[in-house]
Design a protein around this motif. Structure first.
Motif, PDB file in Angstrom:
ATOM      1  N   ARG A   1      -8.159  -4.402  -3.897  1.00 44.75           N
ATOM      2  CA  ARG A   1      -9.456  -3.938  -4.404  1.00 44.75           C
ATOM      3  C   ARG A   1      -9.530  -2.424  -4.238  1.00 44.75           C
ATOM      4  O   ARG A   1      -9.009  -1.882  -3.278  1.00 44.75           O
ATOM      5  CB  ARG A   1     -10.589  -4.602  -3.628  1.00 44.75           C
TER       6      ARG A   1
ATOM      7  N   ARG B   1       0.830  -1.204   0.000  1.00 40.60           N
ATOM      8  CA  ARG B   1       0.000   0.000   0.000  1.00 40.60           C
ATOM      9  C   ARG B   1       0.875   1.269   0.000  1.00 40.60           C
ATOM     10  O   ARG B   1       0.630   2.214  -0.757  1.00 40.60           O
ATOM     11  CB  ARG B   1      -0.927   0.023   1.214  1.00 40.60           C
TER      12      ARG B   1
ATOM     13  N   LYS C   1      -7.970   0.412  -1.732  1.00 45.05           N
ATOM     14  CA  LYS C   1      -8.833   0.566  -0.555  1.00 45.05           C
ATOM     15  C   LYS C   1      -8.751  -0.661   0.344  1.00 45.05           C
ATOM     16  O   LYS C   1      -8.811  -0.550   1.564  1.00 45.05           O
ATOM     17  CB  LYS C   1     -10.271   0.831  -0.991  1.00 45.05           C
ATOM     18  N   GLU C   2      -8.648  -1.843  -0.256  1.00 45.28           N
ATOM     19  CA  GLU C   2      -8.524  -3.091   0.494  1.00 45.28           C
ATOM     20  C   GLU C   2      -7.350  -3.872  -0.062  1.00 45.28           C
ATOM     21  O   GLU C   2      -7.160  -3.910  -1.274  1.00 45.28           O
ATOM     22  CB  GLU C   2      -9.780  -3.959   0.333  1.00 45.28           C
TER      23      GLU C   2
ATOM     24  N   SER D   1      -5.078  -7.651   0.779  1.00 43.88           N
ATOM     25  CA  SER D   1      -4.778  -8.815   1.607  1.00 43.88           C
ATOM     26  C   SER D   1      -3.649  -9.580   0.947  1.00 43.88           C
ATOM     27  O   SER D   1      -3.561  -9.645  -0.280  1.00 43.88           O
ATOM     28  CB  SER D   1      -6.010  -9.712   1.797  1.00 43.88           C
TER      29      SER D   1
END
Length: 119
Positions: free
Chosen positions: A42, A14, A26-27, A29
């Protein structure tokens, strides 16, 4: 490999995306599988990219630009070094793609040895 290391890896992805693209996903993993770190992101596209996708060739342009730009980011020696220092392993290959319609990107980092906890 601990969930904490997966989280740290995700945060580094990120941070680098924000640094080079201007915004991060935004997301995100990440999962470690053997010598692979697989990051799913995502919510990657900027408002400008979303607007561009409304034109006839916009989707193709956004996909190509995103794919090529991400490859250039990860070819940077300083960027690779940050991942390698975190993981205690060298990057052998990186595979990356984005599904712009779903706004989901995947990057697979292949290291030179199985990823293990640095405890």
């Amino acid at each position: 490999m601990s969930r904490n290391m997966e989280h740290q890896f995700s945060m580094l992805v990120r941070e680098i995306r924000k640094e080079f693209v201007g915004n991060g996903p935004k997301e995100i993993s990440t999962r470690f599988i053997g010598s692979w770190a697989v990051s799913e992101m995502r919510g990657n596209l900027t408002n400008i990219e979303k607007f561009m996708m409304n034109s006839i060739d916009g989707e193709k342009m956004v996909h190509e630009a995103r794919t090529e730009f991400v490859k250039k980011i990860y070819n940077d020696k300083g960027v690779r070094q940050r991942f390698e220092e975190l993981m205690g392993a060298h990057i052998v290959r990186i595979f990356s793609d984005i599904d712009i319609e779903a706004d989901i990107a995947m990057t697979v980092f292949v290291f030179d040895k199985p990823l293990q906890s640095k405890e």
